[in-house]
Design an enzyme around this catalytic site. Structure first.
Site, short mmCIF file in Angstrom:
data_model
loop_
_atom_site.label_atom_id
_atom_site.label_comp_id
_atom_site.label_asym_id
_atom_site.label_seq_id
_atom_site.Cartn_x
_atom_site.Cartn_y
_atom_site.Cartn_z
N THR A 290 -5.31 -7.75 4.58
CA THR A 290 -5.07 -8.13 2.70
C THR A 290 -3.57 -7.36 1.74
O THR A 290 -3.49 -5.58 2.35
CB THR A 290 -6.32 -7.14 1.97
OG1 THR A 290 -7.55 -8.35 2.30
CG2 THR A 290 -6.17 -8.06 0.19
N PHE A 292 -1.78 -5.59 -1.23
CA PHE A 292 -2.19 -5.57 -2.62
C PHE A 292 -0.82 -5.69 -3.27
O PHE A 292 0.23 -5.26 -2.20
CB PHE A 292 -3.02 -4.18 -2.21
CG PHE A 292 -4.58 -3.55 -1.61
CD1 PHE A 292 -5.65 -3.95 -2.62
CD2 PHE A 292 -4.46 -4.21 -0.45
CE1 PHE A 292 -6.77 -4.34 -2.20
CE2 PHE A 292 -5.91 -3.93 0.28
CZ PHE A 292 -6.59 -4.00 -0.73
#
Length: 424
Positions: A290, A292
Site C-alpha cells: 500500500t 501512503f
C-alpha cells in the site's frame, strides 16, 4: 489558468465526551457554546495571545447562534470525531476526576516541531492499523493520532491538532482509494512525501477459539478481497462482512468477546487487543503493498539531488485530443508518468453539447490526477506544466516530494498444503 478554491470552513472548538460502553475519550468537532475559562496560572499565556483571544471572543459573539460547520456543511446533530488516544493524560473529559477540559494552548498553535522533535501524525483507523505502521515508518518516534475518518485526518492537520497526516492512496492489488483523491482536491494540504508499506494479513480470534467453529470473518473490504482465495483454501465456510478498518475488526472482537468471529488484521493488532493468530500470512499475493502519502500545511522546497515525484490534478478544456496533448507534454520531455487516475468533476459532472439534427449529447466531465517522476525544481517539469496549462481549465500541483526508494521484502507465499497454520 483558473483554479478551484475550496470554501473556508469554520474552525470548530473542541469538546470532550465519554461513551458509557467503552469509557474512552474522544475529541469532537462541536458547537461553540461558551468561552473556555483560563486560570491565573496562564496569565503569561493570556498576555502573549491577547490579540488571538480578542478575535476568538468577537467571533464567538457573532457566531454564537450558528451550528458548527465542517468544510462549509452545517450539521447540528452529527460531528466528526477523532478516535481516542490514551497517551496524553492532560486531555481528560470534564467529568473525569473532576478535571476541566484543557483549552487549546499556544503549544497547539505553534509551528510544527522540527529537527528530531516528536511530530503529531494523524492517521485513519485505530491503534494496530496498517496506517499507524505507515505513520511510524514515515516519521519514527512520532505521536500517532488515530482518526475515525479520512476527512478527520485532513482536518486535524488544518486545525493544528496534528502536524502531519499519513493516508493511503493506492494498493498494488486493490487499486486506488478514491475517497482520498477527492479529499486531496477539497482540502488545501500539500503532499510532502510518500511511503510504501508491505501488507501482511493474519487471521485473528479470541484465545481458545478454533477455526472450525468460526461462522464469520470481518475486516476492511480490501482485507477481505486480498485474502479471499486463502480463506477458501483454509476450508472456512464462513460469512464475510466488511467493517471500517482491519484493526477496528480486531478491536470489535476483543471488546465484545465474540467467539464465533475472526478478524483479518495485522500481527500488531493481535498483540494490542489480546487476540490469537489462527493463521499467519493469509494474503493471496505476497506482493501486497500500500502506498501512503504524507500531508502537511506547507509544501517542501523541491530539490534535484535525489529522485522526486510530483502529483498534479487538472480538468481539460473543451476540444479534441486534449488528454493526448496533455500527456504529450510529458512524453516529449522524457518524463515518466507513474500514475493517471480519473475522477468525476463534482462541480460540472455533465457537459451538454448541442448538435444540429441530432439532439443533445451528454458527456461526463472528469478531473485527472497524474504522478510523474520529476522535481518541480527541474526546468523540464516547469516547461511541461506550462504547456499543460494551455489545454486545461484547471491545474493544481498537489506536491513535489521525495520518492520512497526503500527496498521491501514481500512475504513468502502460503504453503500449498492443507495445513491449518501458515508460517512467515
Amino acid at each position: 489558468m483558473r483554479t478551484l478554491l475550496p470554501s473556508s470552513p469554520h474552525n470548530p472548538m473542541l469538546r470532550y465526551s465519554q461513551t458509557p460502553a467503552s469509557r474512552r475519550r474522544f475529541i469532537h468537532c462541536g458547537k461553540r457554546s461558551d468561552s473556555p475559562a483560563i486560570g491565573s496560572s496562564r496569565s503569561d499565556w493570556q498576555s502573549s495571545c491577547a490579540i488571538l483571544s480578542s478575535k476568538v471572543v468577537s467571533q464567538e459573539q457573532s457566531e454564537k447562534s450558528l451550528l458548527s460547520s465542517v468544510n462549509g456543511h452545517t450539521n447540528g446533530s452529527a460531528s466528526l470525531n477523532l478516535v481516542p488516544f490514551d497517551d496524553d493524560t492532560s486531555l481528560a473529559p470534564p467529568n473525569h476526576k473532576n478535571k476541566t477540559a484543557t483549552p487549546l494552548s499556544i503549544t497547539d498553535l505553534s509551528p510544527a516541531p522540527m529537527h528530531g522533535s516528536n511530530l503529531r501524525v494523524a492517521y485513519q483507523g485505530v491503534p494496530g492499523a496498517y496506517s499507524e505502521a505507515a505513520a511510524g515508518k514515515a516519521y519514527p518516534n512520532c505521536q500517532a493520532i488515530p482518526c475515525d475518518q479520512f476527512e478527520v485526518a485532513f482536518q486535524a492537520v488544518e486545525l493544528w491538532i496534528a502536524d502531519r497526516a499519513v493516508l493511503p492512496v493506492e494498493n498494488s492489488l486493490g487499486g486506488s482509494i478514491h475517497r482520498n483523491y477527492d479529499l486531496l482536491l477539497r482540502h488545501r494540504l500539500h503532499i510532502v512525501g510518500e511511503v510504501q508499506l508491505p501488507v501482511h494479513h493474519c487471521l485473528l480470534a479470541l484465545p481458545g477459539v478454533r477455526k472450525e467453529f468460526l461462522t464469520r470473518v470481518i475486516s476492511h473490504p480490501q482485507g477481505l478481497a486480498q485474502c479471499e482465495h486463502t480463506l477458501t483454501k483454509l476450508g472456512l465456510n464462513v460469512a464475510r462482512e466488511a467493517v471500517d478498518d482491519t484493526a477496528g475488526a480486531a478491536e470489535f472482537i476483543a471488546a465484545n468477546g465474540v467467539r464465533d468471529t475472526a478478524a483479518i488484521a495485522s500481527a500488531r493488532a493481535a498483540e494490542i487487543y489480546g487476540l490469537e493468530i489462527l493463521a499467519d500470512g493469509i494474503q493471496d499475493d505476497a506482493s501486497n503493498v500500500t502506498r501512503f502519502v504524507m500531508l502537511a500545511r506547507e509544501p517542501i522546497i523541491p530539490r534535484t539531488d535525489r529522485p522526486f515525484k510530483t502529483s498534479i490534478v487538472f480538468a481539460h478544456e473543451k476540444g479534441t485530443c486534449v488528454l493526448f496533448k496533455v500527456l504529450s507534454a510529458f512524453a516529449f520531455r522524457n518524463i515518466s508518468l507513474t500514475k493517471i487516475e480519473s475522477r468525476p468533476n463534482h462541480n460540472v459532472p455533465i457537459r451538454l453539447v448541442d448538435e444540429a439534427n441530432v439532439g443533445t449529447a451528454k458527456h461526463f466531465e472528469y478531473m485527472f490526477y497524474v504522478d510523474f517522476e520529476a522535481s518541480m525544481a527541474e526546468a523540464r517539469a516547469q516547461n511541461a506544466l506550462s504547456e499543460v496549462q494551455e489545454f486545461t481549465s484547471f491545474l493544481r500541483v498537489l506536491g513535489s516530494y521525495p520518492m520512497d526508494m526503500t527496498s521491501w521484502s514481500p512475504s513468502p507465499p502460503p504453503p500449498s498444503s492443507s495445513s491449518s497454520t501458515f508460517s512467515l
